[in-house]
Design an enzyme around this catalytic site. Structure first.
Site, PDB file in Angstrom:
ATOM      1  N   GLU A   1      -3.111  14.344  25.347  1.00 51.43           N
ATOM      2  CA  GLU A   1      -3.199  13.383  24.244  1.00 51.43           C
ATOM      3  C   GLU A   1      -1.775  12.920  23.991  1.00 51.43           C
ATOM      4  OE1 GLU A   1      -6.133  12.356  23.440  1.00 51.43           O
ATOM      5  OE2 GLU A   1      -7.147  13.987  24.505  1.00 51.43           O
TER       6      GLU A   1
ATOM      7  N   ASP B   1     -11.591  17.855  26.643  1.00 52.84           N
ATOM      8  CA  ASP B   1     -11.714  16.836  27.688  1.00 52.84           C
ATOM      9  C   ASP B   1     -11.423  17.423  29.075  1.00 52.84           C
ATOM     10  OD1 ASP B   1     -12.308  15.111  25.622  1.00 52.84           O
ATOM     11  OD2 ASP B   1     -10.591  13.788  25.923  1.00 52.84           O
TER      12      ASP B   1
ATOM     13  N   ASP C   1      -5.767  17.374  30.871  1.00 52.29           N
ATOM     14  CA  ASP C   1      -5.946  16.243  29.966  1.00 52.29           C
ATOM     15  C   ASP C   1      -4.820  16.308  28.947  1.00 52.29           C
ATOM     16  OD1 ASP C   1      -7.867  13.982  29.060  1.00 52.29           O
ATOM     17  OD2 ASP C   1      -7.304  15.023  27.213  1.00 52.29           O
TER      18      ASP C   1
ATOM     19  N   HIS D   1     -11.492  13.635  22.926  1.00 51.13           N
ATOM     20  CA  HIS D   1     -10.118  13.228  22.622  1.00 51.13           C
ATOM     21  C   HIS D   1      -9.272  14.376  22.072  1.00 51.13           C
ATOM     22  CE1 HIS D   1     -10.918   9.183  23.797  1.00 51.13           C
ATOM     23  NE2 HIS D   1     -11.894   9.079  22.935  1.00 51.13           N
TER      24      HIS D   1
END
Length: 185
Positions: free
Chosen positions: A20, A161, A18, A156
């Site tokens: 960001e 995540d 994951d 997030h």
């Protein structure tokens, strides 16, 4: 590269990733955090995480969503400095993510920026859940975690995540191993 629905192999490493980012466009926005969880035979065998200096300002709405501030990434390594460690962590794994096109696209673009190749087989936990657990109104990570009782305390944030997506992968792989399924998506 197409996503495939591989026959479940208990010895295969699945690297659930994951990221960001500063926004949603891989050709203009940049990665701010990477979290990865290595799963083998339904067990988490390793984790990897890094904040990444995006070399640009993080928009206020993204700071509000992720909690990742410009101060937090100010001293973080730039992508080129974490690329080798990430590739080492990937090994011969299958790249897995919830909405895999987003995460894979950003990673591929970041590697392209540093003139490196990034090619892995990939698997999407969102598509896998739709296929094997049909009938939900939403297949967003937060909603699926709520439905299946998966902890998502820090939604997030990349490692949180990735851990949640790894649990979705295990649900998918348990069904796949029961089915002995083999089909290209």
């Amino acid at each position: 590269m197409k996503a495939f629905d591989y026959r479940f192999d208990p010895e295969q490493d699945y690297v659930v990733v994951d990221i960001e980012t500063t926004g949603s466009w891989s050709n203009g926005d940049r990665i701010t955090e990477i979290g990865a969880v290595k799963v083998r035979n339904h067990c988490v065998v390793d984790e990897w995480h890094s904040l990444v200096n995006p070399q640009r300002s993080i928009p206020a709405k993204i700071v509000q969503l992720t909690g990742i501030t410009n101060e937090m990434v100010g001293d973080a390594p730039v992508f080129a400095e974490v690329a080798d460690r990430f590739m080492e962590f990937m090994g011969d794994g299958i790249f897995v993510a919830h909405n895999v096109s987003f995460d894979y696209g950003f990673m591929a673009y970041e590697f392209e920026r540093i003139a490196r190749r990034f090619r892995f087989p990939k698997l999407c936990t969102c598509a896998g859940m739709r296929r094997r657990y049909p009938g939900h109104k939403s297949y967003g990570l937060g909603k699926l975690c709520e439905i299946y009782g998966i902890s998502l305390d820090n939604h997030h944030r990349a490692l949180c995540d990735a851990r949640a997506s790894a649990q979705l992968l295990n649900l998918i792989n348990k069904k796949r191993s029961e089915e002995g399924y083999r089909e290209a998506a």
